[in-house]
Write a protein that holds these residues in place. Structure first.
Motif, PDB file in Angstrom:
ATOM      1  N   LEU A  40      -5.602  25.606  48.642  1.00  0.00           N
ATOM      2  CA  LEU A  40      -6.225  24.743  49.637  1.00  0.00           C
ATOM      3  C   LEU A  40      -7.742  24.740  49.508  1.00  0.00           C
ATOM      4  O   LEU A  40      -8.343  25.785  49.236  1.00  0.00           O
ATOM      5  N   LYS A  41      -8.328  23.558  49.722  1.00  0.00           N
ATOM      6  CA  LYS A  41      -9.800  23.437  49.710  1.00  0.00           C
ATOM      7  C   LYS A  41     -10.400  24.384  50.743  1.00  0.00           C
ATOM      8  O   LYS A  41     -11.343  25.093  50.478  1.00  0.00           O
ATOM      9  N   GLN A  42      -9.821  24.356  51.950  1.00  0.00           N
ATOM     10  CA  GLN A  42     -10.259  25.202  53.056  1.00  0.00           C
ATOM     11  C   GLN A  42      -9.040  25.951  53.578  1.00  0.00           C
ATOM     12  O   GLN A  42      -7.967  25.373  53.670  1.00  0.00           O
ATOM     13  N   PRO A  43      -9.219  27.217  53.959  1.00  0.00           N
ATOM     14  CA  PRO A  43      -8.074  27.948  54.524  1.00  0.00           C
ATOM     15  C   PRO A  43      -7.545  27.279  55.796  1.00  0.00           C
ATOM     16  O   PRO A  43      -8.310  26.650  56.533  1.00  0.00           O
ATOM     17  N   VAL A  44      -6.248  27.403  56.038  1.00  0.00           N
ATOM     18  CA  VAL A  44      -5.647  26.982  57.307  1.00  0.00           C
ATOM     19  C   VAL A  44      -5.004  28.222  57.932  1.00  0.00           C
ATOM     20  O   VAL A  44      -4.684  29.174  57.232  1.00  0.00           O
ATOM     21  N   GLU A  45      -4.833  28.178  59.244  1.00  0.00           N
ATOM     22  CA  GLU A  45      -4.287  29.331  59.963  1.00  0.00           C
ATOM     23  C   GLU A  45      -2.766  29.359  59.893  1.00  0.00           C
ATOM     24  O   GLU A  45      -2.106  28.379  60.239  1.00  0.00           O
ATOM     25  N   PHE A  46      -2.241  30.470  59.438  1.00  0.00           N
ATOM     26  CA  PHE A  46      -0.805  30.758  59.493  1.00  0.00           C
ATOM     27  C   PHE A  46      -0.657  31.986  60.364  1.00  0.00           C
ATOM     28  O   PHE A  46      -1.543  32.841  60.385  1.00  0.00           O
ATOM     29  N   HIS A  47       0.472  32.095  61.052  1.00  0.00           N
ATOM     30  CA  HIS A  47       0.715  33.315  61.815  1.00  0.00           C
ATOM     31  C   HIS A  47       1.103  34.435  60.849  1.00  0.00           C
ATOM     32  O   HIS A  47       1.717  34.206  59.818  1.00  0.00           O
ATOM     33  N   ASN A  48       0.704  35.632  61.231  1.00  0.00           N
ATOM     34  CA  ASN A  48       0.950  36.832  60.435  1.00  0.00           C
ATOM     35  C   ASN A  48       2.430  37.200  60.486  1.00  0.00           C
ATOM     36  O   ASN A  48       3.028  37.263  61.556  1.00  0.00           O
ATOM     37  N   MET A  49       2.993  37.449  59.325  1.00  0.00           N
ATOM     38  CA  MET A  49       4.400  37.828  59.207  1.00  0.00           C
ATOM     39  C   MET A  49       4.696  39.113  60.002  1.00  0.00           C
ATOM     40  O   MET A  49       5.766  39.266  60.565  1.00  0.00           O
ATOM     41  N   GLU A  50       3.733  40.023  60.030  1.00  0.00           N
ATOM     42  CA  GLU A  50       3.943  41.322  60.678  1.00  0.00           C
ATOM     43  C   GLU A  50       3.626  41.306  62.172  1.00  0.00           C
ATOM     44  O   GLU A  50       4.248  41.997  62.949  1.00  0.00           O
ATOM     45  N   LYS A  51       2.590  40.552  62.558  1.00  0.00           N
ATOM     46  CA  LYS A  51       2.197  40.452  63.965  1.00  0.00           C
ATOM     47  C   LYS A  51       2.125  38.970  64.305  1.00  0.00           C
ATOM     48  O   LYS A  51       1.093  38.328  64.076  1.00  0.00           O
ATOM     49  N   LYS A  52       3.200  38.449  64.875  1.00  0.00           N
ATOM     50  CA  LYS A  52       3.323  37.007  65.133  1.00  0.00           C
ATOM     51  C   LYS A  52       2.133  36.386  65.863  1.00  0.00           C
ATOM     52  O   LYS A  52       1.811  35.234  65.617  1.00  0.00           O
ATOM     53  N   GLN A  53       1.507  37.146  66.770  1.00  0.00           N
ATOM     54  CA  GLN A  53       0.419  36.572  67.568  1.00  0.00           C
ATOM     55  C   GLN A  53      -0.862  36.385  66.734  1.00  0.00           C
ATOM     56  O   GLN A  53      -1.666  35.523  67.023  1.00  0.00           O
TER      57      GLN A  53
ATOM     58  N   PRO B 103      -6.246  33.427  57.817  1.00  0.00           N
ATOM     59  CA  PRO B 103      -6.728  32.291  57.030  1.00  0.00           C
ATOM     60  C   PRO B 103      -6.014  32.279  55.674  1.00  0.00           C
ATOM     61  O   PRO B 103      -6.147  33.210  54.891  1.00  0.00           O
ATOM     62  N   ILE B 104      -5.233  31.233  55.429  1.00  0.00           N
ATOM     63  CA  ILE B 104      -4.420  31.143  54.214  1.00  0.00           C
ATOM     64  C   ILE B 104      -4.975  30.060  53.288  1.00  0.00           C
ATOM     65  O   ILE B 104      -5.267  28.949  53.730  1.00  0.00           O
ATOM     66  N   GLN B 105      -5.102  30.420  52.010  1.00  0.00           N
ATOM     67  CA  GLN B 105      -5.621  29.457  51.037  1.00  0.00           C
ATOM     68  C   GLN B 105      -4.684  29.248  49.840  1.00  0.00           C
ATOM     69  O   GLN B 105      -4.895  28.368  49.028  1.00  0.00           O
ATOM     70  N   ILE B 106      -3.635  30.073  49.754  1.00  0.00           N
ATOM     71  CA  ILE B 106      -2.622  29.905  48.711  1.00  0.00           C
ATOM     72  C   ILE B 106      -1.266  29.861  49.399  1.00  0.00           C
ATOM     73  O   ILE B 106      -0.925  30.758  50.164  1.00  0.00           O
ATOM     74  N   VAL B 107      -0.502  28.801  49.136  1.00  0.00           N
ATOM     75  CA  VAL B 107       0.827  28.677  49.719  1.00  0.00           C
ATOM     76  C   VAL B 107       1.828  28.546  48.579  1.00  0.00           C
ATOM     77  O   VAL B 107       1.729  27.628  47.764  1.00  0.00           O
TER      78      VAL B 107
END
Length: 152
Positions: A82-95, A99-103
């Motif tokens: 990704l050009k800019q990171p987007v927010e994904f929820h953490n697998m370990e702590k849902k809340q 910032p994710i840049q590789i999917v």
């Protein structure tokens, strides 16, 4: 497990505003190319809400969305940087958000294949220089080669 990796499923510098945008983009590409059934597109979104796939790591962050194997026609991975990171929820702590840049979207057509593939992808998660190299690649071919080396 037979894994088909193709340049047609490699996308660099994707612009997305949200995780939903990225998930829809990759799932639709998988569907267009015949790797997954149409239901996969919605299933990936639903599963992400229930079981987040953002992985805690140093930047650039990585997420590994996937859906039920029954919706997969042919086992493969689709990857987007990704050009800019987007927010994904953490697998370990849902809340918590990350910032994710590789999917790396997994389309695994075997019941136990996801666990096997996750173990291979862990090597990418633990390798910060590799993740940085993935973001900096100059071509889809180069990004595909890095992915192949990591999951071979």
């Amino acid at each position: 497990m037979e894994l088909f990796l193709h340049e047609e499923l490699v996308f660099r510098n994707v612009f997305a505003k949200t995780k939903e945008d990225v998930l829809a983009f990759l799932a639709e590409k998988l569907f267009e190319k015949g790797y997954v059934k149409h239901e996969y597109i919605q299933a990936i979104q639903d599963r992400e809400e229930e079981y987040p796939t953002g992985l805690p790591s140093s930047e650039p962050g990585i997420a590994i969305p996937h859906a039920n194997f029954e919706m997969v026609n042919k086992t493969t991975l689709a990857i987007a940087t990704l050009k800019q990171p987007v927010e994904f929820h953490n697998m370990e702590k849902k809340q918590a958000e990350l910032p994710i840049q590789i999917v790396i979207m997994m389309a695994i057509g075997e019941p136990h294949g996801q666990v096997e593939m996750l173990q291979k992808i862990v090597s990418i998660i633990q390798d910060e220089p590799l993740r940085k190299a993935m973001i900096k690649t100059k071509s889809n071919k180069e990004l595909l080669k890095l992915l192949e080396q990591a999951v071979a």
